[in-house]
Design an enzyme around this catalytic site. Sequence first.
Site, PDB file in Angstrom:
ATOM      1  CD  GLU A  30      -1.143  -2.454   2.279  1.00 43.28           C
ATOM      2  OE1 GLU A  30      -2.154  -2.913   2.928  1.00 43.28           O
ATOM      3  OE2 GLU A  30       0.001  -2.536   2.221  1.00 43.28           O
ATOM      4  CB  THR A  85      21.091 -36.365   3.527  1.00 44.94           C
ATOM      5  OG1 THR A  85      19.618 -37.119   3.523  1.00 44.94           O
ATOM      6  CG2 THR A  85      21.023 -35.198   2.496  1.00 44.94           C
TER       7      THR A  85
END
Length: 359
Positions: A53, A201
């Site tokens: 805005e 991982t």
Amino acid sequence: MDGEADFMRRALELAEFGRGRVMPNPPVGCVLVRDGEIVAEGWHDHIGGLHAEQMAIAEAEVRGVPTLGTTAYITLEPCNHFGRTPPCTEALLWAGVSHVVVGAADPNPTVRGGGTETLRSGGVNVEEGLLVDECEEQMHEFMHWCRTRRPHVLLKAAIDAHGRIDGDPALPAERFSSEASLGLVHELRADSMAILVGINTVIRDNPSLTVRGPDIGPRDSPLRVVIDPNCRVPGDSELLVDGAAPTLLVHCTDPGAIDDAPHVERMVLTDDDGELPVSRILDMLGDRGIQSLLVEGGADTWRRFLAEEAVDRAHLCRSPSTLSGDSDLKFDEDELSDAGLRCVSTIDVDGDEVSHWKR
């Protein structure tokens, strides 16, 4: 443009310019309209910058366009509190905007209802709910966190033509997705506040888990989270030594006195028989303000999240390539559908089949 919906659609388009750059704020767009024509546009461009805005009003000022009596179409209820910027409600009232059309209400408890109520008290005509589904979808991670106080979880997996996720364990890990598919992964990372992997991982791949390519502006790099119950992370892992992003190691045993680099934090969570419940991890991350979590692997971690019905969406890349060796580590589409996810789209990315899934 033909009507109100078109003005809100334009605000949605503008909001995308801030994607990945405004976290923890959501992407927001705004247009100012007079006599059926857009006279100014704005979006939240980067964290700490003008809100949508405020940008639209500033653009109108620069161009000498009067804002008195205009209608603002905004994808999210204007903020009504002081944060990095003053309240957007004050900017709209100061600019003399007479009519505000809001897409989605802000469910954040610090804002809930305050924006529209303040505008109405200031004499502004306020309408709510225009294209609400589209507006909420654009900022679904933010909405999810506000309502559940847990991060929205996106599972990312890559498999070869036979569903295998790894090649010969005696050889270095193979990269088998196309460069274009890897580019999509970096976009997913850029759109996440945290990236999570299991300790296997880290040991197998030694990943960096950083964003390479997309511009994330001045916001913090995504938090790298490693689930490491028994403190097995190697001391020379990239995540521990590169200093490229904040890194959180989650243990269920005390690691003792370790001289970690400044970017590394360790946390001990209570466990259930040596395992860390996904629900406890999500509560912890949600309490830290993490709204979006990308779960990158490996298979054990994916399955734990799926088993607890904690995955909201999934990104699965199936390569036409065949990994070396005879590893039986596999993962496929059936595991996603069995966990209650449904495939909503499939695209070809330089020969890779990339499917997107939603709960």
